[in-house]
Design a protein around this motif. Structure first.
Motif, PDB file in Angstrom:
ATOM      1  N   THR A  48       0.977  -1.206  -0.011  1.00 12.52           N
ATOM      2  CA  THR A  48       0.015   0.010   0.046  1.00 12.52           C
ATOM      3  C   THR A  48       0.778   1.201   0.095  1.00 12.52           C
ATOM      4  O   THR A  48       1.992   1.224   0.786  1.00 12.52           O
ATOM      5  CB  THR A  48      -0.761   0.119   1.302  1.00 12.52           C
ATOM      6  N   GLY A  67       4.217   3.931   3.133  1.00 18.14           N
ATOM      7  CA  GLY A  67       3.175   3.150   2.822  1.00 18.14           C
ATOM      8  C   GLY A  67       3.776   1.900   3.729  1.00 18.14           C
ATOM      9  O   GLY A  67       4.406   2.040   4.532  1.00 18.14           O
ATOM     10  N   SER A 133       2.002  -1.495  -5.731  1.00 15.34           N
ATOM     11  CA  SER A 133       1.098  -0.671  -5.237  1.00 15.34           C
ATOM     12  C   SER A 133       0.195  -0.118  -6.291  1.00 15.34           C
ATOM     13  O   SER A 133       0.388  -0.104  -7.429  1.00 15.34           O
ATOM     14  CB  SER A 133       1.599   0.636  -4.301  1.00 15.34           C
TER      15      SER A 133
END
Length: 271
Positions: A48, A67, A133
């Protein structure tokens, strides 16, 4: 008689082989699909990422991308990649190591104007496939000198390097004859957002001279300033959002002789 028995035995001996061949090549579980390796069935890293800005001005600010990776992959490297809008090729622009928390921090300082996209990639390792991501969009604006743009209709002005209060201003617009108005136009094509410039009478103007500069956007007055010897309107920013064309009108006194100038004008653009 013996030949018939031998032939029959041969057929009996071949029958199981034929049956096995049939089972292997058609129908049944053995032909349900291509063989799947352990690597193909391996899970992927989950990555992420988020970006702290949606737009920046080139050479003036950096972006911070943070992230996490799951599983954590502590101490391993994640890669920052980017591509320009309209292009398919991704280029590496940074890397960082995953912290004990599974988080990472990446930075980039864009220098080229335009829209770009970032993504973070965790390469395959420890029996897990690579993870990527989602794409993160960024607009990179830049201050472009108007001297870099083609000019349109003009009269009574020229490019120069005037001084305001002993400071030189590169790529400025100066009226060429004291007491004679001048003007110049530029097409922005609705691709700029702001105009930035300094406005003053040049240091070559006589004491007591006066002048005026007016900025017009698509035929409508946008901003103006009246000037006297020694007065400087420095680094003025004017909104030109969605402007197709802008125009500068310059005028000054003939006696005392004044030379009004637009110092180092620039537009904020994505180009």
């Amino acid at each position: 008689m013996q030949r018939s028995m031998v032939a029959a035995a041969a057929l009996v001996a071949l029958a199981p082989v034929a049956a096995l061949t049939t089972i292997t090549t058609t129908g049944g579980p053995a032909s349900a699909g291509p063989v799947t390796s352990v690597a193909d069935r391996a899970p992927s890293y989950s990555v992420t990422a988020r970006i702290d800005k949606s737009e920046v001005i080139s050479d003036e600010a950096a972006v911070r991308i943070t992230g996490s990776v799951r599983p954590r992959a502590v101490g391993q490297v994640v890669l920052l990649q980017q591509r320009l809008d309209g292009r398919n090729r991704w280029k590496k622009s940074g890397q960082a190591r995953v912290k004990a928390s599974g988080r990472f921090v990446l930075k980039d300082s864009p220098t080229v104007a335009g829209v770009r996209f970032y993504r973070v990639v965790k390469p395959a390792s420890d029996g897990l496939k690579a993870g990527t991501s989602r794409e993160l969009r960024l607009e990179v604006w830049r201050w472009q000198p108007l001297i870099e743009r083609a000019y349109g209709a003009n009269s009574g002005v020229a490019y120069g390097y005037p001084q305001f209060g002993t400071v030189s201003y590169y790529g400025s617009i100066v009226n060429t004859v004291a007491g004679k108005p001048g003007h110049i136009e530029y097409t922005l094509g609705r691709k700029a957002r702001s105009l930035r410039a300094s406005f003053a009478l040049t240091d070559t103007s006589a004491t007591g001279a006066t002048g005026r500069v007016a900025v017009t956007v698509d035929g409508a007055p946008a901003w103006s300033v009246d000037l006297g010897t020694g007065s400087i309107d420095r680094d003025r920013v004017i909104d030109v959002t969605n402007a197709f064309r802008i125009r500068f009108d310059l005028s000054s006194s003939g006696t005392p002789a004044g030379y009004v100038a637009v110092g180092s004008p620039e537009v904020l653009t994505l180009e």
